[in-house]
Design an enzyme around this catalytic site. Structure first.
Site, PDB file in Angstrom:
ATOM      1  N   ARG A  23       0.796  -1.219   0.000  1.00 44.22           N
ATOM      2  CA  ARG A  23       0.000   0.000   0.000  1.00 44.22           C
ATOM      3  C   ARG A  23       0.830   1.272   0.000  1.00 44.22           C
ATOM      4  O   ARG A  23       0.635   2.162  -0.813  1.00 44.22           O
ATOM      5  CB  ARG A  23      -0.880   0.090   1.250  1.00 44.22           C
ATOM      6  CG  ARG A  23      -2.268  -0.375   1.100  1.00 44.22           C
ATOM      7  CD  ARG A  23      -2.720  -0.913   2.427  1.00 44.22           C
ATOM      8  NE  ARG A  23      -1.903  -2.085   2.710  1.00 44.22           N
ATOM      9  CZ  ARG A  23      -2.226  -3.305   2.295  1.00 44.22           C
ATOM     10  NH1 ARG A  23      -3.329  -3.505   1.662  1.00 44.22           N
ATOM     11  NH2 ARG A  23      -1.420  -4.333   2.519  1.00 44.22           N
ATOM     12  N   THR A  24       1.744   1.353   0.958  1.00 45.49           N
ATOM     13  CA  THR A  24       2.473   2.615   1.107  1.00 45.49           C
ATOM     14  C   THR A  24       3.312   2.878  -0.139  1.00 45.49           C
ATOM     15  O   THR A  24       3.365   4.007  -0.643  1.00 45.49           O
ATOM     16  CB  THR A  24       3.348   2.576   2.374  1.00 45.49           C
ATOM     17  OG1 THR A  24       2.519   2.188   3.462  1.00 45.49           O
ATOM     18  CG2 THR A  24       3.970   3.915   2.667  1.00 45.49           C
ATOM     19  N   LYS A  46      27.911  -4.788  -1.583  1.00 50.19           N
ATOM     20  CA  LYS A  46      29.374  -4.621  -1.670  1.00 50.19           C
ATOM     21  C   LYS A  46      29.935  -3.989  -0.409  1.00 50.19           C
ATOM     22  O   LYS A  46      31.082  -3.591  -0.352  1.00 50.19           O
ATOM     23  CB  LYS A  46      29.729  -3.718  -2.858  1.00 50.19           C
ATOM     24  CG  LYS A  46      29.273  -4.230  -4.202  1.00 50.19           C
ATOM     25  CD  LYS A  46      29.718  -3.236  -5.274  1.00 50.19           C
ATOM     26  CE  LYS A  46      29.131  -3.562  -6.628  1.00 50.19           C
ATOM     27  NZ  LYS A  46      29.370  -2.461  -7.582  1.00 50.19           N
ATOM     28  N   ARG A  68      11.366   3.286   3.461  1.00 54.19           N
ATOM     29  CA  ARG A  68      10.779   2.375   4.456  1.00 54.19           C
ATOM     30  C   ARG A  68      11.906   1.429   4.855  1.00 54.19           C
ATOM     31  O   ARG A  68      12.563   0.830   4.009  1.00 54.19           O
ATOM     32  CB  ARG A  68       9.617   1.590   3.878  1.00 54.19           C
ATOM     33  CG  ARG A  68       9.249   0.435   4.793  1.00 54.19           C
ATOM     34  CD  ARG A  68       7.974  -0.229   4.410  1.00 54.19           C
ATOM     35  NE  ARG A  68       6.844   0.607   4.740  1.00 54.19           N
ATOM     36  CZ  ARG A  68       5.605   0.143   4.897  1.00 54.19           C
ATOM     37  NH1 ARG A  68       5.349  -1.139   4.754  1.00 54.19           N
ATOM     38  NH2 ARG A  68       4.619   0.948   5.177  1.00 54.19           N
ATOM     39  N   HIS A  93       5.094   5.708  11.578  1.00 56.03           N
ATOM     40  CA  HIS A  93       4.649   5.667  10.181  1.00 56.03           C
ATOM     41  C   HIS A  93       3.845   6.962   9.970  1.00 56.03           C
ATOM     42  O   HIS A  93       2.616   6.950   9.909  1.00 56.03           O
ATOM     43  CB  HIS A  93       3.776   4.424   9.996  1.00 56.03           C
ATOM     44  CG  HIS A  93       3.505   4.048   8.573  1.00 56.03           C
ATOM     45  ND1 HIS A  93       3.735   4.899   7.504  1.00 56.03           N
ATOM     46  CD2 HIS A  93       3.019   2.896   8.030  1.00 56.03           C
ATOM     47  CE1 HIS A  93       3.397   4.288   6.392  1.00 56.03           C
ATOM     48  NE2 HIS A  93       2.965   3.077   6.681  1.00 56.03           N
TER      49      HIS A  93
END
Ligand code: NCD
Length: 353
Positions: free
Chosen positions: A84-85, A113, A134, A168
């Site tokens: 969703r986000t 790396k 996120r 959030h």
């Protein structure tokens, strides 16, 4: 001071002492946690979101919206699962004409790396005008913003699209926007009782939303969870400091009966230590059709999604169920937020249909 010490010094400051660092010329620059927002800011964002959703109803309007940020590029750095986000930000960017690039899997990036995530963020900032992240680490978005603001030649806004178990903020914006619309004809958010249910200890959406609801007069909370997953002390301390009443309980029936708004969340078992949630009965907090007659007539039912069994599907048809509206509202609020960040929100007011 070494950079590491400088960051540690900043990281451990109280939130209230950090807020000005993420502002420019009196406006928010980075969006990291909900303690950054006040009621005036929310009212402004609601108004811009309302305008965008109306303008987007016509092709002419959509064509106009696509010009508002067509000179900008955004990077979506989403290394924790998201549907969703991610889609919401992506589509909000597309509505405004922002070009996007994305990394969702660090195994395909230079972190493999040995590059530090903070170096990766500096690299992204060289290409784009905004970074949306996120991450499973709670402080990642804040550290990224700090790194860009203190040592990068090119500082671009960072938006937190979910920081581990902590916050959030853009979910909280869409939640409060949805609540505000639902109670528009009922005296607004003031004087309402909110029952938050589920894994409150690790549910970042509820944690973020509590800080926003606390901005409104005479709100009350019920926090309903198994004792092992109760709301954490930092949020309760904040509510105490604002003299906002709350009840911490596992009495599901009383709490839903009292509610003007129910906010259900799922068990966040991706954060479990071995067997942490295995023997806990979460099902006794599931809202089913049998509970509906107990609720107030106007009681709104919300969930950030994804859901498991917290709200049974028969409830989806009830007009009080707002979780599908929340999803769409997220796109408008995120579009409004991005216009604000680039100081283009006035274009929306000037548009004539
Ligand atoms: C939430 C999240 O990621 O915190 N989902 C979302 O963004 N709507 C809720 C969850 O995953 O339980």
């Amino acid at each position: 001071m070494q950079r590491y010490e400088e960051w540690e010094h900043f990281r451990t400051k109280k939130k209230a002492d950090k807020l000005s660092f993420f502002k420019r010329n009196g406006r928010l620059f980075d969006i990291l946690y909900t303690q950054q927002f006040d009621k005036e800011f929310l009212a402004h964002l609601f108004r811009i979101s309302d305008r965008i959703r109306t303008i987007a109803k016509t092709q002419k309007g959509l064509n106009f919206l696509r010009t508002t940020l067509s000179d900008k590029r955004a990077m979506l750095f989403f290394v924790q699962p998201s549907t969703r986000t991610f889609m919401s930000f992506l589509n909000a960017c597309h509505i405004l004409g922002i070009q996007t690039s994305e990394i969702r899997d660090t195994s395909t990036s230079s972190e493999i790396k040995g590059e530090s995530p903070e170096d990766s963020i500096r690299v992204f900032s060289s290409y784009v005008d905004m970074i949306i992240t996120r991450h499973h680490n709670e402080g990642f978005a804040e550290k990224s913003a700090w790194v860009l603001n203190t040592c990068a030649d090119r500082s671009v806004p960072v938006i937190n699209g979910g920081s581990g178990k902590d916050q959030h903020p853009t979910q909280a914006l869409l939640d409060i926007y949805t609540i505000s619309r639902a109670f528009a004809d009922m005296g607004g958010i003031e004087n309402k009782t909110f029952t938050m249910i589920g894994d409150l200890k690790r549910g970042r959406t509820v944690r973020s939303l509590c800080y926003l609801l606390a901005l409104y007069r005479d709100v009350k909370f019920y926090f309903v969870s198994p004792p092992e997953f109760a709301m954490q002390q930092d949020v309760l301390d904040f509510l105490d400091s604002k003299k906002i009443p709350y009840v911490v309980t596992d009495d599901f029936t009383t709490s839903i009966t009292q509610a003007d708004g129910i906010y259900a969340t799922r068990l966040q078992d991706e954060y479990d230590s071995p067997n942490e949630s295995k023997y806990i009965d979460f099902d006794r907090f599931n809202l089913t059709a049998e509970h509906l007659p107990l609720l107030k007539k106007h009681c709104i039912i919300m969930h950030p999604l994804p859901r498991r069994n917290e709200i049974s599907v028969e409830i989806d048809r009830d007009p009080r169920a707002l979780y599908w509206k929340q999803v769409r509202n997220g796109m408008w609020v995120r579009a409004a937020l991005m216009l604000y960040l680039f100081e283009r929100d006035t274009l929306i007011d000037d548009y004539v249909a």
